[in-house]
Design an enzyme around this catalytic site. Sequence first.
Site, PDB file in Angstrom:
ATOM      1  N   HIS A  37       0.847  12.525  -7.188  1.00 18.39           N
ATOM      2  CA  HIS A  37       0.394  11.677  -6.091  1.00 18.39           C
ATOM      3  C   HIS A  37       1.359  10.506  -5.885  1.00 18.39           C
ATOM      4  O   HIS A  37       0.961   9.392  -5.558  1.00 18.39           O
ATOM      5  CB  HIS A  37      -1.015  11.156  -6.376  1.00 18.39           C
ATOM      6  N   GLY A  50       7.526  14.138  -5.231  1.00 21.54           N
ATOM      7  CA  GLY A  50       7.570  12.947  -6.081  1.00 21.54           C
ATOM      8  C   GLY A  50       8.989  12.548  -6.410  1.00 21.54           C
ATOM      9  O   GLY A  50       9.692  13.254  -7.136  1.00 21.54           O
ATOM     10  N   GLY A  51       9.427  11.431  -5.840  1.00 22.63           N
ATOM     11  CA  GLY A  51      10.708  10.850  -6.236  1.00 22.63           C
ATOM     12  C   GLY A  51      11.939  11.486  -5.630  1.00 22.63           C
ATOM     13  O   GLY A  51      13.059  11.124  -5.995  1.00 22.63           O
ATOM     14  N   SER A 107       2.710  17.652  -8.508  1.00 25.99           N
ATOM     15  CA  SER A 107       2.661  16.298  -7.935  1.00 25.99           C
ATOM     16  C   SER A 107       1.817  15.399  -8.816  1.00 25.99           C
ATOM     17  O   SER A 107       0.851  15.860  -9.446  1.00 25.99           O
ATOM     18  CB  SER A 107       2.056  16.370  -6.522  1.00 25.99           C
ATOM     19  N   SER A 134      -2.551  14.499   6.224  1.00 28.53           N
ATOM     20  CA  SER A 134      -3.566  14.039   5.267  1.00 28.53           C
ATOM     21  C   SER A 134      -4.968  14.132   5.866  1.00 28.53           C
ATOM     22  O   SER A 134      -5.159  13.950   7.062  1.00 28.53           O
ATOM     23  CB  SER A 134      -3.270  12.582   4.894  1.00 28.53           C
ATOM     24  N   GLN A 149      -3.857  18.826   4.443  1.00 23.69           N
ATOM     25  CA  GLN A 149      -4.263  18.424   3.087  1.00 23.69           C
ATOM     26  C   GLN A 149      -5.753  18.107   3.096  1.00 23.69           C
ATOM     27  O   GLN A 149      -6.231  17.345   3.938  1.00 23.69           O
ATOM     28  CB  GLN A 149      -3.458  17.194   2.639  1.00 23.69           C
ATOM     29  N   PRO A 193       1.619  14.907   2.635  1.00 19.34           N
ATOM     30  CA  PRO A 193       0.509  14.191   3.256  1.00 19.34           C
ATOM     31  C   PRO A 193       0.482  12.731   2.826  1.00 19.34           C
ATOM     32  O   PRO A 193       0.511  12.435   1.628  1.00 19.34           O
ATOM     33  CB  PRO A 193      -0.724  14.934   2.734  1.00 19.34           C
ATOM     34  N   TYR A 251      -9.180  16.741   1.145  1.00 20.20           N
ATOM     35  CA  TYR A 251      -9.992  16.156   0.084  1.00 20.20           C
ATOM     36  C   TYR A 251     -11.382  16.759   0.224  1.00 20.20           C
ATOM     37  O   TYR A 251     -11.894  16.895   1.348  1.00 20.20           O
ATOM     38  CB  TYR A 251     -10.112  14.632   0.255  1.00 20.20           C
ATOM     39  N   TYR A 308       0.845  -1.204   0.000  1.00 15.04           N
ATOM     40  CA  TYR A 308       0.000   0.000   0.000  1.00 15.04           C
ATOM     41  C   TYR A 308       0.877   1.250   0.000  1.00 15.04           C
ATOM     42  O   TYR A 308       0.657   2.189  -0.771  1.00 15.04           O
ATOM     43  CB  TYR A 308      -0.944   0.011   1.219  1.00 15.04           C
ATOM     44  N   ARG A 367       7.177   9.052   0.732  1.00 10.51           N
ATOM     45  CA  ARG A 367       7.673   7.743   1.192  1.00 10.51           C
ATOM     46  C   ARG A 367       8.929   7.835   2.049  1.00 10.51           C
ATOM     47  O   ARG A 367       9.033   7.112   3.055  1.00 10.51           O
ATOM     48  CB  ARG A 367       7.857   6.802   0.001  1.00 10.51           C
ATOM     49  N   LYS A 393      -2.739  20.947  -4.902  1.00 11.12           N
ATOM     50  CA  LYS A 393      -1.752  19.869  -5.052  1.00 11.12           C
ATOM     51  C   LYS A 393      -2.209  18.885  -6.124  1.00 11.12           C
ATOM     52  O   LYS A 393      -3.380  18.488  -6.144  1.00 11.12           O
ATOM     53  CB  LYS A 393      -1.613  19.129  -3.711  1.00 11.12           C
ATOM     54  N   ARG A 436      14.770  11.660  -3.356  1.00  8.25           N
ATOM     55  CA  ARG A 436      15.433  10.679  -2.483  1.00  8.25           C
ATOM     56  C   ARG A 436      16.818  11.138  -2.031  1.00  8.25           C
ATOM     57  O   ARG A 436      17.464  10.476  -1.222  1.00  8.25           O
ATOM     58  CB  ARG A 436      15.609   9.335  -3.232  1.00  8.25           C
ATOM     59  N   THR A 458      -6.146  18.679  -2.606  1.00 13.47           N
ATOM     60  CA  THR A 458      -5.642  17.688  -3.569  1.00 13.47           C
ATOM     61  C   THR A 458      -6.591  17.595  -4.746  1.00 13.47           C
ATOM     62  O   THR A 458      -7.792  17.358  -4.574  1.00 13.47           O
ATOM     63  CB  THR A 458      -5.440  16.331  -2.876  1.00 13.47           C
TER      64      THR A 458
HETATM   65  C1  LIG Z   1       1.000   5.693   0.944  1.00 18.29           C
HETATM   66  C2  LIG Z   1       0.729   7.046   0.405  1.00 18.29           C
HETATM   67  C3  LIG Z   1      -0.432   7.717   0.787  1.00 18.29           C
HETATM   68  C4  LIG Z   1      -0.680   8.993   0.313  1.00 18.29           C
HETATM   69  N1  LIG Z   1      -1.772   9.669   0.757  1.00 18.29           N
HETATM   70  C5  LIG Z   1      -2.030  10.907   0.295  1.00 18.29           C
HETATM   71  C6  LIG Z   1      -3.135  11.640   0.793  1.00 18.29           C
HETATM   72  O1  LIG Z   1      -3.856  11.192   1.663  1.00 18.29           O
HETATM   73  N2  LIG Z   1      -3.350  12.864   0.257  1.00 18.29           N
HETATM   74  C7  LIG Z   1      -2.536  13.416  -0.705  1.00 18.29           C
HETATM   75  O2  LIG Z   1      -2.768  14.534  -1.153  1.00 18.29           O
HETATM   76  N3  LIG Z   1      -1.452  12.748  -1.153  1.00 18.29           N
HETATM   77  C8  LIG Z   1      -1.181  11.530  -0.671  1.00 18.29           C
HETATM   78  N4  LIG Z   1      -0.069  10.866  -1.116  1.00 18.29           N
HETATM   79  C9  LIG Z   1       0.854  11.516  -2.067  1.00 18.29           C
HETATM   80  C10 LIG Z   1       1.955  12.280  -1.329  1.00 18.29           C
HETATM   81  O3  LIG Z   1       1.443  13.413  -0.681  1.00 18.29           O
HETATM   82  C11 LIG Z   1       3.085  12.743  -2.247  1.00 18.29           C
HETATM   83  O4  LIG Z   1       2.561  13.475  -3.314  1.00 18.29           O
HETATM   84  C12 LIG Z   1       3.931  11.585  -2.785  1.00 18.29           C
HETATM   85  O5  LIG Z   1       4.099  10.583  -1.804  1.00 18.29           O
HETATM   86  C13 LIG Z   1       5.284  12.111  -3.223  1.00 18.29           C
HETATM   87  O6  LIG Z   1       6.062  11.109  -3.756  1.00 18.29           O
HETATM   88  P1  LIG Z   1       7.221  10.318  -2.930  1.00 18.29           P
HETATM   89  O7  LIG Z   1       6.502   9.323  -2.095  1.00 18.29           O
HETATM   90  O8  LIG Z   1       8.022   9.727  -4.018  1.00 18.29           O
HETATM   91  O9  LIG Z   1       7.963  11.351  -2.115  1.00 18.29           O
HETATM   92  C14 LIG Z   1       0.224   9.594  -0.601  1.00 18.29           C
HETATM   93  C15 LIG Z   1       1.381   8.921  -0.973  1.00 18.29           C
HETATM   94  C16 LIG Z   1       1.652   7.666  -0.464  1.00 18.29           C
HETATM   95  C17 LIG Z   1       2.932   6.993  -0.851  1.00 18.29           C
END
Ligand SMILES: Cc1cc2nc3c(=O)[nH]c(=O)nc-3n(C[C@H](O)[C@H](O)[C@H](O)COP(=O)(O)O)c2cc1C
Length: 363
Positions: free
Chosen positions: A252, A284-285, A250, A108, A130, A79, A132, A26, A307, A228, A287, A158
Site C-alpha cells: 500500500h 511500490g517505490g 504491494s 480506486s 480497485q 489506485p 474495498y 496525505y 505517487r 492486491k 521511480r 485490496t
Molecule cells: C495517496 C495514496 C492513496 C492510495 N489509495 C489507495 C486506494 O484507495 N486503494 C488501494 O488499493 N491502494 C491505494 N494506494 C496504494 C497504491 O495503490 C499503491 O499500492 C502505492 O501507491 C504504490 O507505491 P508508490 O506510490 O510508491 O508507487 C494509495 C496510495 C497513495 C500514495
Amino acid sequence: MISDWVTVADAEREGLEKLEQGPQDYFAGGAGDELTLRENVAAWGHWRLRPRVLNDVREVSTAAEVLGKPVELPVLVAPVAYQRMAHPEGERGMAAGAAAAGTVMCLSTLSTTRPAEVAGAAPDGRRWFQLYAFKDAAVTRALMEEAIDAGFEAVVVTADAPPGGNRERDRRNRFTLPQDLGTPSLSAAVGGETALTIEETFALMNHALTWADVEDLASECSVPVLVKGVLTAEDAELALEHGAAGVVVSNHGGRQLDRSLATADALPEIAGALEGRAALLVAGGIRRGIDVATALALGADAVLVGRPALWGLAAAGSEGVARVLGLLREELELTLALCGCTGPSQLSRAHVRRAPAASVYSV
Ligand SMILES: Cc1cc2nc3c(=O)[nH]c(=O)nc-3n(C[C@H](O)[C@H](O)[C@H](O)COP(=O)(O)O)c2cc1C
C-alpha cells in the site's frame, strides 16, 4: 514546465509544490516511521543488472501483455484515493493520461468521480477497478457492478486494508478532506446525503474479510479478480487457490504496516511460488525505468505506479500523467537496449542479481 522534466523526481518536486500541506502529506506520507515508504524506493536499488551485449537492439519496444491483453508500457497506474484533491481533472485526468501512454488505469473505490465519467474521459483506454469490501455486501456489489457496467475489465481486491494504517503526518496536521470532496459512487451505494470522512469510510469497510470472501467474489464476478496487498508466497498461493487471476505485490505504498517488506524484496519469493501460473504485478517505490526492468526480470508481468502518476496529475493534469509515464517508458526502453533485450519478455531472472555487498551507492 513538464517539457523540462528529465526524471520522475522533477515531476515530484513540481507536483508537491502545487499542493497545500495537508494534501501534500496525505499523498506523500506513509505509516509510522515511514521506514517501508523509504525502503520501497531504496530496495529496487539493491539489485544489480547483468546486461547481455552484442545483441541487435535497433528495434526496441516496451509493449507487453497484461491479463492476456496488450499494453504499450508495462507500467500501470495504481489506485489512489481522492484524486480531485490533487488536481481539478482528478480521476478523469488520470484516465486520459494513462490512455495517452497506452496503459491501464486502476480506479480506486475511493474515487471522487464515478466510473462512467472516468470511462468517458478516455473511451479508448483500458481500466481496472480497485475494490474495498464493505460490511454491507450490497454496497460492495453495487460498487463492483457500477464499474463493470462502465467497461472496467478487472477487479482488484485490496487485502491490506482496513484497518487504515497509522498515518502520523495526517494526525499531526489534523487532516480532513476538503468539504466539497466526496466519493459519489460510495455515497450512492450507502444511500448517504453528505460526503463521508476518511474515518467514516474505513469504519464502513469489512474488517472480517477472509479468503472465502475472495472466492465468493471471484466466482460471482464476470471479470478477472486480482488480490492486491500480498507480500508472501503463502498468501499468493492462497489467492490462486481461492480463484484469483493474479496478485499485486504491494504494501500500500508504505501506508499500512510500517516495517513490512519492501516490495522489491517480497517479489522474488512470490514469483518463485507462482511460477507463471497467474498474473503477477508489483507496486511500490518504482521511480525509474531501471526499477521497472528489475521488477520484470524478477518475474513481474507489469508494475504499477501510485505517487509518480499522482505527482504528474498534481503538476499538470492529464498531460503531467502522460509525461511521467513517457519518462518511465523512455528509461525502460534504454534499459532494455543496454541489457541486450528488444522487449520486456526477454528480461529474465538471469538479468539481475543482488548487489554484491551493502553498497555505499544505494539509492
Ligand atoms: C495517496 C495514496 C492513496 C492510495 N489509495 C489507495 C486506494 O484507495 N486503494 C488501494 O488499493 N491502494 C491505494 N494506494 C496504494 C497504491 O495503490 C499503491 O499500492 C502505492 O501507491 C504504490 O507505491 P508508490 O506510490 O510508491 O508507487 C494509495 C496510495 C497513495 C500514495
